[in-house]
Design an enzyme around this catalytic site. Sequence first.
Site, PDB file in Angstrom:
ATOM      1  N   ASN A   1       0.860  -1.181   0.000  1.00 18.93           N
ATOM      2  CA  ASN A   1       0.000   0.000   0.000  1.00 18.93           C
ATOM      3  C   ASN A   1       0.898   1.234   0.000  1.00 18.93           C
ATOM      4  O   ASN A   1       1.360   1.695   1.043  1.00 18.93           O
ATOM      5  CB  ASN A   1      -0.913  -0.013   1.226  1.00 18.93           C
ATOM      6  N   GLU A   2       1.166   1.723  -1.190  1.00 24.61           N
ATOM      7  CA  GLU A   2       2.098   2.822  -1.382  1.00 24.61           C
ATOM      8  C   GLU A   2       1.441   4.168  -1.039  1.00 24.61           C
ATOM      9  O   GLU A   2       0.224   4.235  -0.815  1.00 24.61           O
ATOM     10  CB  GLU A   2       2.577   2.841  -2.841  1.00 24.61           C
ATOM     11  N   PRO A   3       2.228   5.255  -0.957  1.00 27.26           N
ATOM     12  CA  PRO A   3       1.657   6.574  -0.718  1.00 27.26           C
ATOM     13  C   PRO A   3       0.478   6.859  -1.661  1.00 27.26           C
ATOM     14  O   PRO A   3       0.549   6.576  -2.862  1.00 27.26           O
ATOM     15  CB  PRO A   3       2.831   7.520  -0.986  1.00 27.26           C
TER      16      PRO A   3
END
Length: 639
Positions: free
Chosen positions: A162-164
């Site tokens: 879950n990236e930025p």
Amino acid sequence: MRRLNLLEETRFEKLPVTVFPDQQKAAVRVAQRIANLIRTKQDKGQHTVLGLATGATPVAVYAELVRLHREEGLSFRDVITFNLDEYYPMQPDAAQSYVTFMNENLFDHIDIDKEKVHIPDGTLPREQIQAYCLNYERKIEAVGGLDLQVLGIGRTGHIGFNEPGSAPNSGTRLVTLDDLTRRDAARDFGGKGNVPTKAITMGIGTIFKAREIILMAWSRKKAPIIKKAVEGDISSEVPATYLQLSDNVEFVLDEDAASELTRFNTPWLVKDCVWTEELTRKAVIWLSNTVNKPILKLTDEDYNNNGMAQLATESGPAYNINIHIFNKMQHTITGWPGGKPNADDSQRPERAEPARKRALIFSPHPDDDVISMGGTFIRLVDQGHDVHVAYQTSGNTAVWDDDVLRYMEFAIDFNHSIGSDTSKLEGVYENMRSFIQHKQPNQVDTQEILNVKGFIRKTEAIAGARYAGLEDNHIHFMALPFYETGKHKKNSVSDEDIELTMALLQQVKPHQVFAAGDFADPHGTHIVCFRIILEALRRLQKTEEWVKDCWLWMYRGAWHEFELHEIHMAVPLSPQEVLRKREAIFKHQSQKDRPVFPGDDAREFWVRAEERNRETAENYHRLGLADYEAMEAFVRYHF
């Protein structure tokens, strides 16, 4: 009262944090929690549902779970697992797949039913992924939800993948990986270009449904993002901050990962301190930089307004503290890294006697010596010390394939020119060229290719050491066995590595040992090589009298530099010495322009070194000390 004090110490922290002295102790505790959960549920006739993570962080936890299974009878028959993520696309039998990772580190060594193991499928057609992800969520719900979710954290702040930009209610889905995440994975894939751009990951909303969440982090490399996740505002820019909203989360850290949290980094801001010499130095340097004043201009008001009233009251007035720390910093500076002969050495970092010292510089890779302490290396030789250099590993994984062919072509042409038979060389060359043409990412090179890569690094190291002024019989190539796998993943250290190091130490009997002390990556070659040296010295200490007079100095520079308050010896370099150091680094032509493993820093090694050395000098100058062109820094390690 103790509870109140703890709350005061942790008032900047927005979720529970437990800190252990090292990652092994932390991993054992996490594994014990998992084992206790499994046993408790087994006693009730219930299954346990675990959410599992991959990467370097949980490896020690899985190793301890395997030990508990083998030695203490922990059974995984009633355990159901769901992994956080998988690269996309990815074949399950690929070396980089999380299926391979989980099998190698856990599943192949325990009695788990493989039908109860769930890892996202990286082989699906794109049009089937959405339905697959929805079904993944339903499977978790069908078995009663996750009892415990284990997490690591990426340097972007991602949990899972879950990236930025990820939403707090996101579910399992296909995502695009951040460039930094792909750079961090580049070594596993033989270059960033081979890292998939996408992955399937559980969402933050999925993770939140777990009844317990444990996020683990080890090493200083993770310290900046841990500070943001624990003390920062909740933001989609750092997805791990969403965990602040959970009542069921705990961060488990080693001391290095926790080092930038306020209670450890600037403890005077949260509590009364025991003002040791080291803490006082750190605080005064911090204050000088915070208020942008040289040390000798700091006032009582500066101390009082910046959380250091206790220090000013107990050790003040301010000027007394200032002059004491100023002098301590001044005394770290020396142009005589081997000690100044016939001088009062009571305020110097190195001993005056013996005037001519035996110095042994250990270099983990064939270029760390000149990159990290090239100026000091040259000065030790110039000042008449008996200097040896030892290259601990061949560095043969860090040479471009093109260079191998180029050197082979040179060898063939040279043999032609002197009338030698080149048929055998030409045959080896053709085999190399064919192999390289069809080589897969991270495929292990043939032994001939590894040999040529090692020869390239060896000749460059000889050229660099000769430039520094050494005779050939003072240049040692150790080729420590732990490194010689041909892979980025190395073998465990053995007694042979330590015994080879002991033999060299016994041969030289040094008064000074210089060793790479850059431990930003706990699985990197530097820390492994340092531990080998340390163990060798500790063993020799029991029987060898000369070890009592041997000082161990740590250097950095290729990747990071020491903090100012940590430095025990700073060796200033003139503009001419900076240029000489640059020329020594240039001898390592295979690492010039673009090394195989550059890390996060896109600058060439010589540029990194010069700018770090210059920054160290500037930092000293900002404290009110002399203005030098550059400085190399060292920390003495008491073994």
